[in-house]
Enzyme design. Structure first.
Site, PDB file in Angstrom:
ATOM      1  N   TRP A   1       0.816  -1.217   0.000  1.00 45.17           N
ATOM      2  CA  TRP A   1       0.000   0.000   0.000  1.00 45.17           C
ATOM      3  C   TRP A   1       0.856   1.276   0.000  1.00 45.17           C
ATOM      4  CZ3 TRP A   1      -0.433  -3.945   3.604  1.00 45.17           C
ATOM      5  CH2 TRP A   1       0.268  -3.768   4.807  1.00 45.17           C
ATOM      6  N   ARG A   2       2.174   1.119   0.059  1.00 40.46           N
ATOM      7  CA  ARG A   2       3.047   2.288   0.004  1.00 40.46           C
ATOM      8  C   ARG A   2       3.590   2.548  -1.403  1.00 40.46           C
ATOM      9  NH1 ARG A   2       6.831   2.098   5.503  1.00 40.46           N
ATOM     10  NH2 ARG A   2       5.152   2.636   6.971  1.00 40.46           N
TER      11      ARG A   2
ATOM     12  N   TYR B   1      -7.325   9.199  13.678  1.00 33.88           N
ATOM     13  CA  TYR B   1      -6.066   8.635  13.183  1.00 33.88           C
ATOM     14  C   TYR B   1      -6.138   8.314  11.696  1.00 33.88           C
ATOM     15  CZ  TYR B   1      -2.664   5.282  11.714  1.00 33.88           C
ATOM     16  OH  TYR B   1      -1.705   4.640  10.975  1.00 33.88           O
TER      17      TYR B   1
ATOM     18  N   ASP C   1      -1.582   7.302  16.433  1.00 30.84           N
ATOM     19  CA  ASP C   1      -1.959   5.939  16.817  1.00 30.84           C
ATOM     20  C   ASP C   1      -1.065   5.509  17.973  1.00 30.84           C
ATOM     21  OD1 ASP C   1       0.491   5.602  15.588  1.00 30.84           O
ATOM     22  OD2 ASP C   1      -0.139   3.872  14.378  1.00 30.84           O
TER      23      ASP C   1
ATOM     24  N   GLU D   1      -5.066   0.915   6.260  1.00 29.50           N
ATOM     25  CA  GLU D   1      -5.147   1.405   7.637  1.00 29.50           C
ATOM     26  C   GLU D   1      -6.269   0.726   8.411  1.00 29.50           C
ATOM     27  OE1 GLU D   1      -3.072   3.060   9.249  1.00 29.50           O
ATOM     28  OE2 GLU D   1      -1.812   3.883   7.669  1.00 29.50           O
TER      29      GLU D   1
ATOM     30  N   GLN E   1      -5.860  -3.565  14.892  1.00 30.82           N
ATOM     31  CA  GLN E   1      -5.936  -4.827  15.642  1.00 30.82           C
ATOM     32  C   GLN E   1      -5.252  -6.007  14.940  1.00 30.82           C
ATOM     33  OE1 GLN E   1      -7.315  -4.549  18.621  1.00 30.82           O
ATOM     34  NE2 GLN E   1      -8.248  -2.562  18.323  1.00 30.82           N
ATOM     35  N   THR E   2      -4.497  -5.744  13.846  1.00 29.14           N
ATOM     36  CA  THR E   2      -3.930  -6.851  13.073  1.00 29.14           C
ATOM     37  C   THR E   2      -2.481  -6.540  12.694  1.00 29.14           C
ATOM     38  OG1 THR E   2      -6.136  -7.181  12.134  1.00 29.14           O
ATOM     39  CG2 THR E   2      -4.356  -8.427  11.144  1.00 29.14           C
TER      40      THR E   2
ATOM     41  N   LEU F   1      -9.888 -11.802   9.562  1.00 30.21           N
ATOM     42  CA  LEU F   1      -9.340 -10.563  10.113  1.00 30.21           C
ATOM     43  C   LEU F   1     -10.051 -10.141  11.398  1.00 30.21           C
ATOM     44  CD1 LEU F   1      -8.737  -8.369   6.923  1.00 30.21           C
ATOM     45  CD2 LEU F   1      -7.009  -9.222   8.503  1.00 30.21           C
ATOM     46  N   GLY F   2     -11.281 -10.639  11.603  1.00 32.28           N
ATOM     47  CA  GLY F   2     -12.016 -10.311  12.816  1.00 32.28           C
ATOM     48  C   GLY F   2     -12.540  -8.884  12.825  1.00 32.28           C
ATOM     49  N   TYR F   3     -13.222  -8.517  13.925  1.00 29.76           N
ATOM     50  CA  TYR F   3     -13.810  -7.185  14.061  1.00 29.76           C
ATOM     51  C   TYR F   3     -14.550  -6.813  12.771  1.00 29.76           C
ATOM     52  CZ  TYR F   3     -10.710  -6.958  18.097  1.00 29.76           C
ATOM     53  OH  TYR F   3     -10.070  -7.228  19.286  1.00 29.76           O
TER      54      TYR F   3
END
Length: 373
Positions: A29-30, A125, A143, A42, A47-48, A85-87
């Site tokens: 992503w950069r 953030y 963050d 982001e 959380q990962t 990935l959860g959440y």
């Protein structure tokens, strides 16, 4: 808290950005400054860990290469792409925000940090990261890394769990951030916080900014950032039920709010609820729990079942404030039963392949599958 003169701020910017130019992490992503790419990465990184996110990010971009693709995606396909990935509220908010961009902003990204925060799931953030990296705006992205790095550099004693502390850090960083390269500055702080200035075992002896790290110089680095210890998650006992029939395995649709909202799981019955149903303070013997579960299903759902314990260890899963301890029970449904009172249906093998499951359910599936190994 220490305040730097202008000359020291310029020296810090140069030292940090020179180091970043030669040592920045090669992350997918950069490779450009597309706000869509910054945003997705982001949200995934919340959380990962980075190494976990990379393959998810690359698959996600293959599935949904643009904001419009994400806005128009089938929710089941989106959940499947996010599985693991959860959440999962993050994924739902991604789609909500994508639809806002397409419908409310005519498919043009807002550049203002306040406008960015009007998008679903984007807080201060993430808005700062997008504005600085994608649009070169000199705004901080505060963050955990930024809290840790700047609290040590400047010995900021404010407790970081307090909402007002973010404002303090934002004001401090706004004076120090590079006006010419704010995105690289913020990403350099991220890399610094995940390498030389980690929470535990920092390597400040070799840090490129050790000359600016006042907490390191004073020998109090591990005192920063200042934060209260999180309370231990509350333990909750559950029975997870593996109910089989010729049609497959019975799955329960979770309510549309609360933990695991709208997801499919094995039926879960809290031990506390089962005790209340049976009028007991505690089950004297294991058989009492099995009897209570049989009675519970007969009365609640009109299903006749005989439960037994599966010979596997409990499954443990920790949410932010809860720790679930799940005992697995099994039963066979051998007669035709009416499921009209039960909030779910039977899943075939194909259903298990097609649906996305939360991590806690995947743990339960893996524990059941271990019986066949």
């Amino acid at each position: 808290m220490i305040e730097w003169p202008e000359s020291k701020i310029h020296a810090f910017q140069k030292t940090l950005l020179d180091w970043y130019d030669h040592n920045k992490r090669d992350l997918p992503w950069r490779r450009d400054h597309d706000p869509y790419h910054v945003w997705i990465s982001e949200i995934m990184l919340q959380q990962t860990q980075v190494h976990t996110v990379i393959p998810y990010y690359e698959r996600f971009m293959g599935e949904f290469p643009s904001v419009a693709d994400l806005a128009n995606a089938d929710e089941g396909r989106l959940m499947k792409a996010w599985e693991g990935l959860g959440y999962y509220s993050r994924a739902r908010n991604l789609q909500k925000a994508a639809r806002q961009i397409v419908q409310d902003y005519d498919n043009v990204w807002p550049r203002d940090i306040a406008e960015l925060q009007k998008l679903a799931g984007i807080g201060p953030y993430t808005a700062g990261a997008i504005a600085s990296i994608a649009f070169n705006q000199p705004v901080p992205a505060v963050d955990g890394n930024a809290f840790r790095v700047f609290s040590r550099l400047l010995e900021i004693d404010d407790e970081i769990s307090k909402p007002q502390t973010r404002k303090i850090f934002e004001q401090v960083i706004s004076k120090i951030i590079s006006q010419e390269r704010p995105g690289d500055f913020n990403q350099a702080i991220m890399d610094l916080g995940s390498s030389y200035m980690t929470a535990a075992n920092p390597d400040s002896d070799h840090s490129p900014v050790k000359a600016f790290n006042q907490a390191y110089i004073d020998g109090v680095e591990l005192n920063y950032p200042v934060k209260n210890k999180k309370p231990r998650p509350i333990e909750v006992d559950y029975f997870a039920l593996v109910i089989r029939s010729s049609a497959g395995i019975l799955m329960e649709k979770r309510p549309d709010s609360g933990i695991l909202a709208d997801f499919w799981t094995f039926p879960l019955v809290a031990k506390e609820d089962l005790l209340a149903f049976s009028g007991q303070d505690e089950f004297a013997e294991d058989e009492d729990a099995l009897t209570a579960m049989t009675d519970y299903f007969a009365q609640q759902y009109g299903l006749t079942l005989a439960f037994q314990f599966l010979p596997v260890k409990k499954v443990t899963h920790i949410f932010t404030h809860r720790k679930w301890l799940m005992t697995l029970l099994s039963a066979d449904l051998t007669t035709e039963n009416d499921l009209s009172l039960f909030p779910g249906r039977f899943f075939s093998k194909e259903d298990f392949i097609q649906h996305a499951f939360p991590k806690v359910q995947q743990k339960l599936i893996d524990r059941v599958n271990s019986l066949d190994e």
